[in-house]
Design an enzyme around this catalytic site. Structure first.
Site, PDB file in Angstrom:
ATOM      1  N   SER A  79       0.899  -1.329  -0.293  1.00 51.68           N
ATOM      2  CA  SER A  79      -0.158  -0.291   0.022  1.00 51.68           C
ATOM      3  C   SER A  79       0.697   1.514   0.194  1.00 51.68           C
ATOM      4  O   SER A  79       0.635   2.577   0.088  1.00 51.68           O
ATOM      5  CB  SER A  79      -1.028   0.252   1.769  1.00 51.68           C
ATOM      6  OG  SER A  79      -0.339   0.212   2.077  1.00 51.68           O
ATOM      7  N   TYR A 130       4.126   3.908  -1.465  1.00 48.01           N
ATOM      8  CA  TYR A 130       4.324   4.797  -2.713  1.00 48.01           C
ATOM      9  C   TYR A 130       5.077   3.343  -3.871  1.00 48.01           C
ATOM     10  O   TYR A 130       4.777   3.530  -4.618  1.00 48.01           O
ATOM     11  CB  TYR A 130       5.284   5.705  -2.288  1.00 48.01           C
ATOM     12  CG  TYR A 130       4.464   6.941  -1.694  1.00 48.01           C
ATOM     13  CD1 TYR A 130       3.121   6.926  -2.057  1.00 48.01           C
ATOM     14  CD2 TYR A 130       5.198   7.860  -1.440  1.00 48.01           C
ATOM     15  CE1 TYR A 130       2.338   8.302  -1.702  1.00 48.01           C
ATOM     16  CE2 TYR A 130       4.457   9.391  -1.183  1.00 48.01           C
ATOM     17  CZ  TYR A 130       3.177   9.406  -1.643  1.00 48.01           C
ATOM     18  OH  TYR A 130       2.703  10.492  -0.314  1.00 48.01           O
ATOM     19  N   VAL A 131       6.425   2.556  -3.230  1.00 47.88           N
ATOM     20  CA  VAL A 131       6.975   2.015  -3.465  1.00 47.88           C
ATOM     21  C   VAL A 131       6.562   0.197  -4.130  1.00 47.88           C
ATOM     22  O   VAL A 131       5.838  -0.084  -5.574  1.00 47.88           O
ATOM     23  CB  VAL A 131       8.078   1.140  -2.920  1.00 47.88           C
ATOM     24  CG1 VAL A 131       8.526   0.126  -3.640  1.00 47.88           C
ATOM     25  CG2 VAL A 131       9.449   2.695  -2.720  1.00 47.88           C
ATOM     26  N   CYS A 150      17.553   4.663  -3.529  1.00 43.75           N
ATOM     27  CA  CYS A 150      17.548   4.976  -4.700  1.00 43.75           C
ATOM     28  C   CYS A 150      18.666   5.761  -4.994  1.00 43.75           C
ATOM     29  O   CYS A 150      18.780   6.609  -5.726  1.00 43.75           O
ATOM     30  CB  CYS A 150      16.072   6.277  -4.185  1.00 43.75           C
ATOM     31  SG  CYS A 150      16.035   6.556  -2.353  1.00 43.75           S
ATOM     32  N   ASN A 209      13.401   8.097  -8.866  1.00 46.84           N
ATOM     33  CA  ASN A 209      13.487   7.527  -7.454  1.00 46.84           C
ATOM     34  C   ASN A 209      12.739   6.467  -7.650  1.00 46.84           C
ATOM     35  O   ASN A 209      12.974   4.765  -6.520  1.00 46.84           O
ATOM     36  CB  ASN A 209      13.769   8.112  -5.773  1.00 46.84           C
ATOM     37  CG  ASN A 209      11.934   8.680  -6.217  1.00 46.84           C
ATOM     38  OD1 ASN A 209      11.873  10.213  -6.972  1.00 46.84           O
ATOM     39  ND2 ASN A 209      11.125   8.627  -4.865  1.00 46.84           N
TER      40      ASN A 209
END
Lengths: 57, 351
Positions: B10, B12-13, B150, B318
């Site tokens: 859930s 961002y990545v 990143c 990123n």
């Protein structure tokens, strides 16, 4: 005909129908070269003058 | 075709992994876990995936994951992946971990950079650091791959050709990074509110940033000697994107054409590295503006003969080369797929 870019070493392709005075652009580094002489087998080029970008004055 | 799971889907990545996986030709999504959103449809948390996926998030149930997946992405915060990876590893399922918990090889480096003792240090030697441009053959054979940080991968790729060719003074390597807000993850803090985040150029960790440890580790692998770097990251007014400006000094004079050759030799076969150093056009040096949504890391350099300095530049997204894109690239290698499968996206421009 193939030449090597004097700035970055990339391979430049000189079209068969190119003429003296024509500008050849390096696909990698963007250096412009002007064809100064050309025969069936040889081509001589020199770096063409260009105006750069400058910000921050 | 393999079945994959995402633990921690859930964030961002996690969302970026799903964006890539829903259209990946060799993969079927099986289990997606989220502790906070169990039972909820994925598109309610990742709205852009509506119409691509009709799964709901599951709670974290190890048996279910192991029974239903050939490979699992672990995308949970640093420290939280330790037990999950250890348990998964013992079952034989392949793992791509996107946390920092298995990136460092030396257990003492976890004390130095993260401030905690690593409880499963025997697993560190089993984990392969997930930069294919350095460890491709090891990744192909790996059961556990740890994706790089990143900013770490972005600066490592800019500096690698210079160290491989022993062009630079290795005692002074200065890494300056700028990163967008998605790098801070989906959990909020007072510093991530729009009013406090918009317009910033925030030097949030001018020294001792934890990615320094990975950069030193991998540049030491590349150069064959112990490397130290000085790193300063800044949060800037982007959503996606990293620019690293790496300052190094030549150990003897080099021509521009020698540097071109060094970069070309390092990366001529690499599908996700583009050399950017153009005198013309809109794109003269690496800029995150031109990699958004793609797995590219664009790399370039400039020379300062006055101080013998090389400015090695690199730009990435990123969430892509810096996280989910690398994870998919590693999965492709681990599973024998085409390395670029599901990743050949042109960057989104303008954005």
């Amino acid at each position: 005909m193939k030449k090597e870019c004097k700035d970055c070493g990339a391979e430049l392709t000189i079209p068969q129908d190119s003429m003296v005075g024509e500008i050849i652009t390096c696909p990698d580094c963007g250096t412009d070269f002007e064809i100064v002489s050309k025969t069936e087998d040889t081509v001589e080029m020199k770096e063409a003058e260009s105006v750069g970008e400058d910000w921050g004055q | 075709m393999i079945k994959v799971g995402v633990v921690g889907a859930s964030g961002y990545v996690g969302g970026e992994l799903l964006r890539l996986l829903v259209v990946h030709p060799d993969v079927e999504l099986s289990v997606l876990t989220s502790r906070q959103n169990a039972g909820e449809y994925v598109h309610r948390i990742h709205p852009s995936l509506k119409g691509f996926i009709d799964l709901t998030f599951s709670p974290m149930e190890m048996d279910k994951i192991v029974n239903q997946c050939d490979l699992v992405f672990v995308s949970v915060p640093h420290g939280n992946a330790l037990n999950i990876v250890k348990d998964l590893y013992s079952t034989g399922v392949k793992i791509v971990d996107l946390s920092a918990d298995f990136r460092l090889k030396n257990a003492e480096d976890y004390v130095k950079w993260y401030g905690w003792e690593h409880p499963f240090s025997d697993l560190l030697s089993k984990s392969v650091y997930g930069i294919p441009e350095i460890h491709r053959n090891e990744i192909k054979e790996a059961k556990l791959v740890s994706c790089p940080g990143c900013m770490a991968v972005t600066s490592i790729l800019a500096l690698k050709p210079l160290l491989e060719n022993k062009f630079i003074d290795t005692s002074h390597i200065i890494v300056d990074s700028k990163i967008g807000s998605s790098g801070a993850g989906a959990n909020d803090s007072t510093g991530t509110h729009h009013a406090m985040r918009y317009g910033v150029i925030r030097p949030y960790k001018p020294s001792k940033h934890r990615h320094t440890g990975e950069i030193e580790q991998e540049l030491s692998v590349v150069s064959g000697e112990k490397i130290k770097v000085s790193m300063s990251p800044h949060a800037v007014n982007l959503v996606r994107g990293i620019l690293t400006t790496n300052h190094v000094f030549l150990n003897s004079p080099r021509s521009e054409i020698e540097l071109w050759k060094a970069y070309r030799n390092s990366y001529k076969e690499e599908p996700f590295i583009r050399l950017i150093r153009d005198k013309k056009g809109l794109y003269k040096f690496p800029d995150p503006k031109f990699v958004v949504g793609s797995n590219f890391c664009d790399v370039g350099f400039d020379m300062d003969e006055n101080t013998n300095r090389i400015v090695a530049l690199s730009a990435s997204d990123n969430l892509m080369k810096g996280a989910a894109g690398s994870a998919i690239q590693n999965m492709n290698l681990m599973c024998g797929f085409n390395e670029t499968s599901g990743l050949r996206y042109t960057p989104l421009t303008p954005v």
